[in-house]
Each structure stands twice: as C-alpha cells, then as structure tokens.
Write a protein that holds these residues in place. Structure first.
Motif, PDB file in Angstrom:
ATOM      1  N   VAL A  70       4.516 -26.106 -21.279  1.00 49.83           N
ATOM      2  CA  VAL A  70       4.794 -26.989 -20.543  1.00 49.83           C
ATOM      3  C   VAL A  70       5.423 -28.305 -20.926  1.00 49.83           C
ATOM      4  O   VAL A  70       6.233 -28.836 -20.868  1.00 49.83           O
ATOM      5  CB  VAL A  70       4.265 -27.033 -19.156  1.00 49.83           C
ATOM      6  CG1 VAL A  70       4.743 -28.298 -18.134  1.00 49.83           C
ATOM      7  CG2 VAL A  70       3.937 -25.824 -18.407  1.00 49.83           C
ATOM      8  N   ILE A 114       3.222 -21.559  -9.691  1.00 49.39           N
ATOM      9  CA  ILE A 114       3.885 -22.143 -10.898  1.00 49.39           C
ATOM     10  C   ILE A 114       2.893 -23.169 -11.509  1.00 49.39           C
ATOM     11  O   ILE A 114       1.997 -23.533 -10.626  1.00 49.39           O
ATOM     12  CB  ILE A 114       5.073 -22.683 -10.652  1.00 49.39           C
ATOM     13  CG1 ILE A 114       4.993 -23.851  -9.381  1.00 49.39           C
ATOM     14  CG2 ILE A 114       6.095 -21.601  -9.953  1.00 49.39           C
ATOM     15  CD1 ILE A 114       6.260 -24.549  -9.301  1.00 49.39           C
ATOM     16  N   THR A 115       3.117 -23.502 -12.909  1.00 45.17           N
ATOM     17  CA  THR A 115       2.583 -24.890 -13.278  1.00 45.17           C
ATOM     18  C   THR A 115       3.538 -25.953 -13.515  1.00 45.17           C
ATOM     19  O   THR A 115       4.452 -25.395 -14.347  1.00 45.17           O
ATOM     20  CB  THR A 115       1.530 -24.286 -14.374  1.00 45.17           C
ATOM     21  OG1 THR A 115       0.660 -25.575 -14.716  1.00 45.17           O
ATOM     22  CG2 THR A 115       2.133 -23.872 -15.458  1.00 45.17           C
ATOM     23  N   GLY A 116       3.390 -27.111 -13.207  1.00 44.37           N
ATOM     24  CA  GLY A 116       4.111 -28.207 -13.451  1.00 44.37           C
ATOM     25  C   GLY A 116       4.071 -28.931 -14.715  1.00 44.37           C
ATOM     26  O   GLY A 116       2.948 -28.799 -15.491  1.00 44.37           O
ATOM     27  N   LYS A 117       4.954 -29.912 -14.924  1.00 42.93           N
ATOM     28  CA  LYS A 117       4.580 -30.700 -16.143  1.00 42.93           C
ATOM     29  C   LYS A 117       3.435 -31.496 -16.049  1.00 42.93           C
ATOM     30  O   LYS A 117       2.846 -31.891 -16.964  1.00 42.93           O
ATOM     31  CB  LYS A 117       6.037 -31.660 -16.122  1.00 42.93           C
ATOM     32  CG  LYS A 117       6.190 -32.312 -17.420  1.00 42.93           C
ATOM     33  CD  LYS A 117       7.583 -33.148 -17.621  1.00 42.93           C
ATOM     34  CE  LYS A 117       7.768 -33.617 -19.085  1.00 42.93           C
ATOM     35  NZ  LYS A 117       9.172 -34.202 -19.256  1.00 42.93           N
ATOM     36  N   GLU A 158      -1.205 -26.783 -10.481  1.00 47.04           N
ATOM     37  CA  GLU A 158      -0.626 -25.760  -9.970  1.00 47.04           C
ATOM     38  C   GLU A 158      -0.008 -25.529  -8.486  1.00 47.04           C
ATOM     39  O   GLU A 158      -0.777 -26.230  -7.849  1.00 47.04           O
ATOM     40  CB  GLU A 158      -1.853 -24.527 -10.158  1.00 47.04           C
ATOM     41  CG  GLU A 158      -2.817 -24.288 -11.477  1.00 47.04           C
ATOM     42  CD  GLU A 158      -1.797 -23.477 -12.292  1.00 47.04           C
ATOM     43  OE1 GLU A 158      -0.992 -22.769 -11.860  1.00 47.04           O
ATOM     44  OE2 GLU A 158      -1.833 -23.793 -13.504  1.00 47.04           O
ATOM     45  N   ALA A 212       9.021 -26.635 -15.026  1.00 45.15           N
ATOM     46  CA  ALA A 212       7.812 -25.979 -14.615  1.00 45.15           C
ATOM     47  C   ALA A 212       7.783 -24.489 -15.075  1.00 45.15           C
ATOM     48  O   ALA A 212       8.859 -23.977 -15.444  1.00 45.15           O
ATOM     49  CB  ALA A 212       7.879 -26.011 -13.224  1.00 45.15           C
TER      50      ALA A 212
END
Length: 325
Positions: free
Chosen positions: A16, A175-178, A182, A208
């Motif tokens: 990411v 999802i995992t973001g910048k 989570e 993401a």
C-alpha cells in the motif's frame, strides 16, 4: 509493450505504501498483461503482490474468508466451498479456461476491466479509456452491451462470473487503505454503475488493497444453480448469466437470491424478483412470474433486444435447476 520495472513485496502494508499513480499491482496478470499489450494501461512499475496476501480459504465460524490471492481454480475445488457455498464454485467453473483459472486471483477477478470491444480498440472513442471522448458502443455494435443501469457515456458490462455468485450471496470485500486501516465494503456496493464516470469501475479507494472476500453463512447450499449463455462453450463471456439460489421448506420458498452477469456495468441483483419469490411455492408458474419481473424494465440497445427473451428463459431455467440439486 511499454518497458516497465518489476518489484516484489511480501508485506501488504509495504504494498500500500509503494502504490503510486504509475505503480500498478499485479497478481495473476490475466487481465492486466492484456491491457498492457494493447497500450490501454501503461504503468512504469509493476508491484508483484502474490506473496503479500493470503491464498487460503478459512472457516471463520459463521462465514468463510477467501484470501485475495486465492487462485480461481482453488476456489472452485475447495472442500468447504463445494459443501457449503457451491454457487461460488459453479460460477467460477463457468468462467475463463482451466489455464486462466490456475493463474487468476480472487481479488484480480473483482478488479478486471470490461471486455467491450471498443474499450480494447484504442483507435475508437471510449469514455472508460479516455473520459470525455465518447462511447462508440452506444450507437455502434452493442450486441454484448448492457440492458439495464447503463448511461449514454457507457454501455459496457462487467465480465466476471465469480462476482455474480458473490453478489448473490451478500459477500463482503475486506480492504486495507493508504492509512493502513482495515475496512469492509458490501459486495453489492463494490462495483459501480457508469453514470458520467465510467472510467471508475468500482468503489475501491485510491491505492487501497483488497485483502480478502468474506461470504456469510447461508442456507442456499442445497438448491442453487449458475447458468451462463454464451456464443461458445469454452472461454467466452456471458451474453447473459444467472445465479439462482433458494432456501426451501418443502416446496415453499423461504428466501431466494437472483443475480445476473452480462446485463449491466456491475453484477446485478434482481431484488424485486427475490422479494416476489419469498413465501411462494417453488413451481414453474412461480418461476415464470419471477422471470417476467426481471425483464419488465429492461431497456435494450439497437443490437441486443434478444437479451430480454434470453434472460427471461435463463431465469426460469436456473430457478428450475435449483430443484434438481
């Protein structure tokens, strides 16, 4: 093909953090490599994430968790999926070829781009490739195009079979973001309709990363079907497809799920027909009435009016096949 750099990572957080405008994630590459060959996507760098994310299907008690890197072939043959979520396996086996299923990842399947011929032809106008340039398919050869949910800016359809099964079963996208946080997106909200921004296929935040797909426990394992109508039996995208699932008490429908591919810019749920089926007897007559509800508001284009009768018949047939399992 434009020259590019290839780097690898084994850490989703690192993946990411490295994602930038000209850095593209690559997993199986079954769609991205085609886009690069056609000069549709031109990344400077490919970031290989195949070792950064799970390839497992895990039992989470009241759900299963399918890792983002789980190959389509693994999904289709997993014992838990075949036993408790067979609709997913049926959908996967209807798609692509064995060779592609061996390479394609679950997350990549969600993110594949449209297969509209004008999108792949860089000599034609396409709002998905170049926003504001126009939609060649709208007044062009649109036999494969959408019959619901489209706009004058785009009539392309989402190509995935797996996604039709997942939307029918109320899956969730993890999802995992910048910011390394989570989050979860309901599958029905993951893909977008074209509106006036058809270049945006989904609601995945910029940079993401999909980490897994969650499918909740359900009672559709015994009575489900996936029907795909296409121009040839092998390695062809759907003209129309139907994922159907019934929870039955005797011949009474407790709950129903209906979804389709080949009809819209996203996997499409037929919610009105699902509600109609609830509480009815599982008969050919009931299925016929549900199919009429599915097609009553469709708006075909110049060359795809045949999809109305085709879809009506496919819905009736798929619901009938649910009773054969």
């Amino acid at each position: 093909m434009k020259p590019f750099n290839l780097i690898k990572t084994k850490d989703p957080k690192d993946a990411v953090s490295q994602k930038k405008e000209q850095v593209q994630y690559i997993a199986g590459g079954t769609n991205l490599v085609d886009l690069m060959k056609k000069n549709i996507q031109l990344p400077d760098t490919l970031l290989d994430i195949t070792d950064a994310l799970s390839r497992q299907v895990d039992n989470q008690g009241r759900a299963i968790q399918i890792g983002a890197m789980t190959r389509n072939a693994t999904v289709a043959t997993n014992v838990m999926i075949l036993r408790d979520f067979p609709l997913i396996a049926k959908a996967v086996l209807a798609g692509a070829s064995p060779q592609i299923r061996n390479m394609a990842s679950t997350a990549g399947n969600l993110l594949q781009r449209t297969r509209c011929p004008y999108f792949y032809d860089v000599t034609t106008a396409c709002n998905k490739r170049k926003p504001g340039s126009g939609c060649s398919a709208y007044d062009g050869h649109n036999r494969m195009s959408a019959v619901v949910g489209y706009s004058a800016d785009c009539v392309a359809v989402h190509p995935s079979d797996l996604c039709v099964g997942l939307v029918a079963l109320n899956a969730k996208v993890h999802i995992t973001g910048k910011d390394q946080k989570e989050s979860v997106i309901p599958f029905q909200e993951f893909h977008r309709l074209p509106g006036n921004t058809p270049h945006l296929d989904n609601n995945l935040p910029e940079h993401a990363l999909i980490t897994s797909i969650e499918v909740p426990e359900n009672l559709f394992g015994k009575n489900c079907a996936y029907l795909k109508i296409r121009d040839r039996d092998s390695y062809a995208f759907a003209l129309v497809s139907v994922a159907a699932a019934l929870h039955l008490d005797g011949d009474r429908i407790i709950e129903a799920r209906l979804a389709s591919g080949g009809v819209a810019h996203k996997p499409w749920r037929w919610l009105q027909a699902e509600q109609f089926l609830k509480g009815k007897r599982a008969t050919a007559s009931t299925f016929g009435e549900a199919a009429k509800l599915v097609v009553k508001d469709l708006k075909p284009l110049t060359h795809n009016g045949f999809k109305i009768d085709m879809l009506r018949g496919a819905v009736e047939t798929a619901l009938g096949q649910c009773l054969l399992d």
